[in-house]
Design an enzyme around this catalytic site. Structure first.
Site, PDB file in Angstrom:
ATOM      1  N   THR A 178       0.791  -1.215   0.159  1.00  0.00           N
ATOM      2  CA  THR A 178       0.354   0.450  -0.215  1.00  0.00           C
ATOM      3  C   THR A 178       1.052   1.131  -0.007  1.00  0.00           C
ATOM      4  O   THR A 178       1.501   1.112   0.578  1.00  0.00           O
ATOM      5  CB  THR A 178      -1.141  -0.204   1.235  1.00  0.00           C
ATOM      6  OG1 THR A 178      -1.507  -1.624   1.583  1.00  0.00           O
ATOM      7  CG2 THR A 178      -1.723   0.991   1.437  1.00  0.00           C
ATOM      8  N   ARG A 206     -13.480  -8.656  -1.032  1.00  0.00           N
ATOM      9  CA  ARG A 206     -12.227  -7.564   0.126  1.00  0.00           C
ATOM     10  C   ARG A 206     -12.255  -6.249   0.030  1.00  0.00           C
ATOM     11  O   ARG A 206     -11.538  -6.378  -0.620  1.00  0.00           O
ATOM     12  CB  ARG A 206     -10.717  -9.354   0.568  1.00  0.00           C
ATOM     13  CG  ARG A 206     -10.100  -8.869   1.937  1.00  0.00           C
ATOM     14  CD  ARG A 206      -9.553  -7.729   1.358  1.00  0.00           C
ATOM     15  NE  ARG A 206      -8.559  -7.239   3.036  1.00  0.00           N
ATOM     16  CZ  ARG A 206      -7.067  -6.619   2.248  1.00  0.00           C
ATOM     17  NH1 ARG A 206      -6.912  -5.427   1.717  1.00  0.00           N
ATOM     18  NH2 ARG A 206      -6.867  -6.276   3.949  1.00  0.00           N
ATOM     19  N   VAL A 207     -12.168  -5.569   0.979  1.00  0.00           N
ATOM     20  CA  VAL A 207     -12.059  -4.452   0.992  1.00  0.00           C
ATOM     21  C   VAL A 207     -11.211  -4.524   1.652  1.00  0.00           C
ATOM     22  O   VAL A 207     -11.406  -4.151   3.231  1.00  0.00           O
ATOM     23  CB  VAL A 207     -13.221  -3.372   1.332  1.00  0.00           C
ATOM     24  CG1 VAL A 207     -13.020  -1.691   1.315  1.00  0.00           C
ATOM     25  CG2 VAL A 207     -13.946  -3.740  -0.068  1.00  0.00           C
ATOM     26  N   GLY A 208      -9.964  -3.843   1.838  1.00  0.00           N
ATOM     27  CA  GLY A 208      -9.272  -3.520   3.434  1.00  0.00           C
ATOM     28  C   GLY A 208      -9.273  -1.801   3.750  1.00  0.00           C
ATOM     29  O   GLY A 208      -9.950  -1.219   3.640  1.00  0.00           O
ATOM     30  N   ASP A 209      -8.525  -2.206   4.856  1.00  0.00           N
ATOM     31  CA  ASP A 209      -8.656  -0.180   5.731  1.00  0.00           C
ATOM     32  C   ASP A 209      -8.214   0.853   4.968  1.00  0.00           C
ATOM     33  O   ASP A 209      -8.549   2.304   5.214  1.00  0.00           O
ATOM     34  CB  ASP A 209      -7.284  -0.872   6.492  1.00  0.00           C
ATOM     35  CG  ASP A 209      -6.424  -0.492   6.201  1.00  0.00           C
ATOM     36  OD1 ASP A 209      -5.469  -0.899   5.038  1.00  0.00           O
ATOM     37  OD2 ASP A 209      -4.536   0.136   7.117  1.00  0.00           O
ATOM     38  N   THR A 229       0.022   1.252   6.237  1.00  0.00           N
ATOM     39  CA  THR A 229       0.024   0.206   5.700  1.00  0.00           C
ATOM     40  C   THR A 229       0.000  -1.657   6.337  1.00  0.00           C
ATOM     41  O   THR A 229       0.389  -1.176   7.703  1.00  0.00           O
ATOM     42  CB  THR A 229       1.692   0.180   4.231  1.00  0.00           C
ATOM     43  OG1 THR A 229       2.434   0.444   5.517  1.00  0.00           O
ATOM     44  CG2 THR A 229       1.866   1.880   4.238  1.00  0.00           C
ATOM     45  N   GLY A 230       0.245  -2.139   5.595  1.00  0.00           N
ATOM     46  CA  GLY A 230       0.650  -3.517   6.319  1.00  0.00           C
ATOM     47  C   GLY A 230      -0.925  -4.005   6.166  1.00  0.00           C
ATOM     48  O   GLY A 230      -1.857  -4.403   5.818  1.00  0.00           O
ATOM     49  N   GLY A 232      -4.194  -4.539   6.762  1.00  0.00           N
ATOM     50  CA  GLY A 232      -5.633  -3.846   6.372  1.00  0.00           C
ATOM     51  C   GLY A 232      -6.598  -4.216   7.725  1.00  0.00           C
ATOM     52  O   GLY A 232      -7.239  -3.336   8.713  1.00  0.00           O
TER      53      GLY A 232
HETATM   54  N1  GLY Z   1      -3.323  -2.029   4.191  1.00  0.00           N
HETATM   55  C1  GLY Z   1      -4.329  -2.405   2.465  1.00  0.00           C
HETATM   56  C2  GLY Z   1      -4.741  -3.564   2.770  1.00  0.00           C
HETATM   57  O1  GLY Z   1      -4.500  -4.512   4.106  1.00  0.00           O
HETATM   58  O2  GLY Z   1      -5.336  -3.667   1.820  1.00  0.00           O
END
Ligand code: GLY
Length: 317
Positions: A178, A206-209, A229-230, A232
């Site tokens: 990210t 899937r939707v992340g942070d 980042t990382g 999510g």
């Molecule tokens: N931090 C980005 C994700 O988990 O998609």
């Protein structure tokens, strides 16, 4: 007049110099963040964002992005968007052109992008496809514990294998892909942008942070801005970006605010030995970052920089 400042996560250097040029010419932080992230999304060598991003478990590239303006806390985001190379621009359009809305996902986000005239494109480059296939060929299907995988249909085996891959990829070495960019312009406006293709082999949809305010992205010009980042799912559960900004509100430095927020997220139960990173700037232009492992950096450009500089993040371990 405020001093110009841009910070970004690992690999944001593909876009930060152009973003600083925009600020130097009197452009807004919003314009600078969008432009910087577009260049990162268009960087074909980067397999964690935009075109060339590694695909999900079905072999499709799905992108998440968001942008937040500190003075108004206006927010725009998209999640799980396919076939559009610059999700950061769609996120900005959601914020500016769609009354009342802050987040669109999937087909709805793609329909909106069509309606405002964004161009579709193939996001899966041959190199990203080969990387994806190579890992899939190496799947140790027999390692799926307690399951007689030979008796299963190919479809079911495939999905189990994809889940195994998610586990394999989760703790991989090096920074997650990210990209965060935070900019402060002459007027003191702070804007925070995040863009990602998420983690490879993620479950479709899937939707992340990166798309969620308070999780992967938060900006409040009174106190500062932060992005992650990382893994999510950890910052979604921990509300990490908002926690960093709250920490700065209570007087912590940007670095300590990041460090304490990561400590909080690290205490959450997580089977995947996840790593999370964050970076932040305060309203008066101090900056810092933290990470789960030693040797992590963030990228910085100030008004006088001739090129991006790399600053260490405080490590949790
Ligand atoms: N931090 C980005 C994700 O988990 O998609």
């Amino acid at each position: 007049m405020a001093e110009l400042l841009i910070i970004g996560s690992e690999r944001s250097e593909a876009g930060i110099p152009a973003a600083m040029e925009i600020l130097r010419r009197g452009g807004s932080a919003l314009e600078a963040v969008e432009r910087g992230l577009i260049l990162c999304e268009d960087n074909l060598a980067d397999h964690y964002v935009g075109t060339g991003g590694l695909p999900n478990a079905r072999g499709e590239v799905e992108l998440d992005a968001s942008i937040m303006v500190g003075s108004s806390r206006a927010f725009g985001a998209v999640g799980a968007v396919k076939n559009f190379p610059n999700p950061i621009s769609i996120a900005r359009a959601v914020m500016e052109k769609l009354p009342q809305h802050a987040l669109l996902v999937g087909q709805g986000a793609e329909d909106f992008a069509d309606s405002v005239g964004f161009k579709r494109a193939e996001l899966l480059t041959p190199e990203a496809k080969e990387l994806w296939l190579q890992q899939l060929r190496d799947v140790p299907v027999q390692s799926i514990e307690g399951e007689n995988t030979k008796a299963m249909t190919g479809d079911v085996r495939y999905r189990l294998a994809a889940i195994e891959l998610v586990k394999k990829f989760a703790p991989h070495e090096g920074p997650w892909g990210t990209i965060n960019i935070i900019a402060r312009d002459r007027s003191g406006e702070i804007v925070c942008g995040v863009s990602t293709s998420g983690y490879p082999y993620k479950h479709p949809g899937r939707v992340g942070d990166s798309s969620i305010p308070g999780a992967g992205n938060y900006a409040d010009s009174r106190y500062g801005a932060a992005a992650c980042t990382g893994r999510g799912e950890l910052s979604l559960r921990g509300g990490t970006a908002r926690t960093v900004v709250e920490n700065m509100r209570h007087g912590m430095s940007a670095e300590d605010a990041c460090f304490e927020a990561l400590k909080d997220a690290r205490n959450l139960p997580d089977d995947f030995r996840a790593e999370l990173r964050c970076l932040a700037i305060t309203a008066d232009g101090h900056h810092g970052g933290a990470a789960g492992m030693e040797g992590s950096t963030y990228t910085l450009m100030t008004e006088s920089s001739t090129q991006p500089e790399f600053r260490p993040r405080k490590a949790l371990l």
